[in-house]
Design a protein around this motif. Structure first.
Motif, mmCIF file in Angstrom:
data_model
loop_
_atom_site.group_PDB
_atom_site.id
_atom_site.type_symbol
_atom_site.label_atom_id
_atom_site.label_comp_id
_atom_site.label_asym_id
_atom_site.label_seq_id
_atom_site.Cartn_x
_atom_site.Cartn_y
_atom_site.Cartn_z
ATOM 1 N N SER A 30 -68.302 8.620 -28.277
ATOM 2 C CA SER A 30 -68.562 9.449 -29.447
ATOM 3 C C SER A 30 -67.749 10.743 -29.418
ATOM 4 O O SER A 30 -67.451 11.325 -30.463
ATOM 5 C CB SER A 30 -70.056 9.781 -29.538
ATOM 6 N N SER A 31 -67.352 11.188 -28.221
ATOM 7 C CA SER A 31 -66.606 12.442 -28.097
ATOM 8 C C SER A 31 -65.123 12.283 -28.392
ATOM 9 O O SER A 31 -64.427 13.283 -28.623
ATOM 10 C CB SER A 31 -66.779 13.019 -26.684
ATOM 11 N N ASP A 33 -63.856 11.363 -31.006
ATOM 12 C CA ASP A 33 -63.599 11.810 -32.375
ATOM 13 C C ASP A 33 -63.126 13.257 -32.419
ATOM 14 O O ASP A 33 -62.508 13.687 -33.400
ATOM 15 C CB ASP A 33 -64.876 11.667 -33.219
ATOM 16 N N GLN A 34 -63.413 14.028 -31.376
ATOM 17 C CA GLN A 34 -63.004 15.436 -31.355
ATOM 18 C C GLN A 34 -61.531 15.622 -31.016
ATOM 19 O O GLN A 34 -60.980 16.716 -31.168
ATOM 20 C CB GLN A 34 -63.840 16.218 -30.331
ATOM 21 N N ASN A 36 -57.760 15.854 -31.324
ATOM 22 C CA ASN A 36 -56.733 16.041 -32.340
ATOM 23 C C ASN A 36 -55.455 15.357 -31.849
ATOM 24 O O ASN A 36 -54.775 15.852 -30.940
ATOM 25 C CB ASN A 36 -56.498 17.534 -32.570
ATOM 26 N N PHE A 245 -59.136 18.947 -27.747
ATOM 27 C CA PHE A 245 -60.540 18.563 -27.956
ATOM 28 C C PHE A 245 -61.330 19.680 -28.646
ATOM 29 O O PHE A 245 -62.554 19.599 -28.742
ATOM 30 C CB PHE A 245 -61.189 18.200 -26.622
ATOM 31 N N GLY A 246 -60.636 20.710 -29.125
ATOM 32 C CA GLY A 246 -61.301 21.769 -29.855
ATOM 33 C C GLY A 246 -62.109 22.704 -28.993
ATOM 34 O O GLY A 246 -63.016 23.389 -29.497
ATOM 35 N N ILE A 247 -61.791 22.770 -27.692
ATOM 36 C CA ILE A 247 -62.529 23.631 -26.771
ATOM 37 C C ILE A 247 -61.777 24.949 -26.637
ATOM 38 O O ILE A 247 -60.597 24.977 -26.278
ATOM 39 C CB ILE A 247 -62.680 22.960 -25.392
ATOM 40 N N VAL A 294 -67.699 15.112 -23.740
ATOM 41 C CA VAL A 294 -66.352 15.638 -24.003
ATOM 42 C C VAL A 294 -65.557 15.720 -22.707
ATOM 43 O O VAL A 294 -64.362 15.386 -22.674
ATOM 44 C CB VAL A 294 -66.439 17.028 -24.672
ATOM 45 N N SER A 297 -64.362 12.255 -21.898
ATOM 46 C CA SER A 297 -63.283 11.844 -22.800
ATOM 47 C C SER A 297 -61.980 12.533 -22.430
ATOM 48 O O SER A 297 -60.903 11.921 -22.433
ATOM 49 C CB SER A 297 -63.659 12.180 -24.246
ATOM 50 N N TYR A 298 -62.058 13.818 -22.139
ATOM 51 C CA TYR A 298 -60.879 14.572 -21.725
ATOM 52 C C TYR A 298 -60.257 13.937 -20.484
ATOM 53 O O TYR A 298 -59.030 13.755 -20.421
ATOM 54 C CB TYR A 298 -61.279 16.016 -21.430
#
Length: 338
Positions: A30-31, A33-34, A36, A245-247, A294, A297-298
């Motif tokens: 699910s992560s 999707d974050q 880019n 990942f928008g972090i 996240v 995923s990273y």
């Protein structure tokens, strides 16, 4: 070689188990999707740039052995990292020394010595980066949920790494500055072996010593500069994927990520650092505040970027040099150093 595979495989299985416990697959999926995807191409280009800096640094390390141009150094380097993706125990480092030795007609033992020196400089650079993190970053206090890392563990790892690389550097310098004495000690240790074998080993050690020298003081300066460039660019690569990942974390997050990854990859593991790489990356990002999904995923994405880029470049240069898979298997590793 199967024993090296077995030990690394067991370590990787344990690391994968811990990784999946810390970052459950459902949360990881699910992560994604974050992510880019526009960051993938520039981040990969930055990663390849780090290998360019490695090749330039290798040129200065090779100067006492031979003057080697960038292209053969870079191609041998990428073939070696391809070897690390399919061979256990970092044997890709041996492969690249053999490939360069063959292509440039230089001593493989002396070339291997420059590879060992390179790894020592890598270790010392990583420890310097860890010092910067410990001095200038406000690290979380205590255990962070979803992470195995603590500030105390980082201090401990730093001291252990310093002892390891300082000891290795001292041993290498003993061979460099007290060459005759060191070879006599080696000969004494190998007295129980047959004369033919001990003579061959000593011949290889003597050639190995040729690769431990640094031609000029200025070369040492450039080796240090390109070591910092290599690891600075790797930190940038790790940080770019954090941003992807928008972090919202500063550049020092990438520095810490590369420090932990470098220390984790010293642990024996299956080829391509499966498990140890993933666990280290996920634990580090969770330590810096990311949620477990996240972080997992990273870890998967940054490992894939490493694996795919090094594998494709390595295969390309295998083809360009007209080498078969034998260059990465027992045929190459059993090749006798000249």
């Amino acid at each position: 070689m199967w024993k090296h595979y077995l030990v690394g495989l067991l370590v990787s299985i344990a690391a994968v188990y811990l990784f999946l416990r810390a970052a459950p697959p459902g949360q990881m999926l699910s992560s994604f999707d974050q992510l880019n995807l526009w960051w993938l191409a520039p981040a990969t280009a930055v990663y390849v740039l780090s290998y360019c800096f490695r090749a330039i640094r290798w040129h200065y390390l090779m100067r006492p052995v031979a003057l080697v141009k960038f292209r053969p150094l870079f191609s041998s380097l990428m073939i070696g990292f391809l070897g690390n993706n399919i061979l256990p125990a970092h044997l890709g480092e041996v492969v690249r020394a053999i490939v360069l030795g063959r292509s440039e007609g230089v001593s493989k033992s002396a070339t291997l010595a420059t590879v060992v020196l390179e790894r020592v400089y890598d270790g010392l650079t990583v420890l310097f980066m860890l010092l910067l993190v410990l001095l200038f970053v406000d690290l979380p206090v205590g255990q962070v949920e979803g992470s195995l890392i603590t500030a105390k563990n980082l201090h401990t790892a730093g001291w252990m790494g310093l002892a390891l690389f300082a000891g290795l550097l001292a041993a290498l310098q003993a061979f460099r500055w007290q060459r005759a004495v060191s070879l006599k000690v080696m000969a004494w240790l190998m007295r129980p072996l047959p004369q033919r074998i001990s003579a061959k080993v000593l011949e290889g050690c003597d050639a190995f010593c040729d690769g431990l020298a640094v031609a000029r003081a200025s070369d040492l300066v450039w080796i240090g500069v390109y070591s910092l460039c290599t690891w600075g660019v790797l930190a940038l690569w790790a940080w770019m994927f954090i941003l992807a990942f928008g972090i919202n974390l500063g550049f020092m997050a990438g520095v810490l990520m590369e420090v932990v990854l470098a220390l984790a990859l010293l642990i024996p593991a299956a080829p391509a650092f499966v498990g140890t790489f993933h666990l280290a990356a996920a634990a580090t990002l969770a330590f810096m505040g990311a949620n477990p999904g996240v972080a997992g995923s990273y870890a998967m994405v940054i490992w894939l970027d490493h694996f795919v880029s090094t594998t494709l470049l390595g295969m390309y240069y295998l083809w360009r040099l007209g080498l078969g898979w034998g260059a990465l298997t027992g045929k190459a590793l059993q090749d006798k150093a000249r």
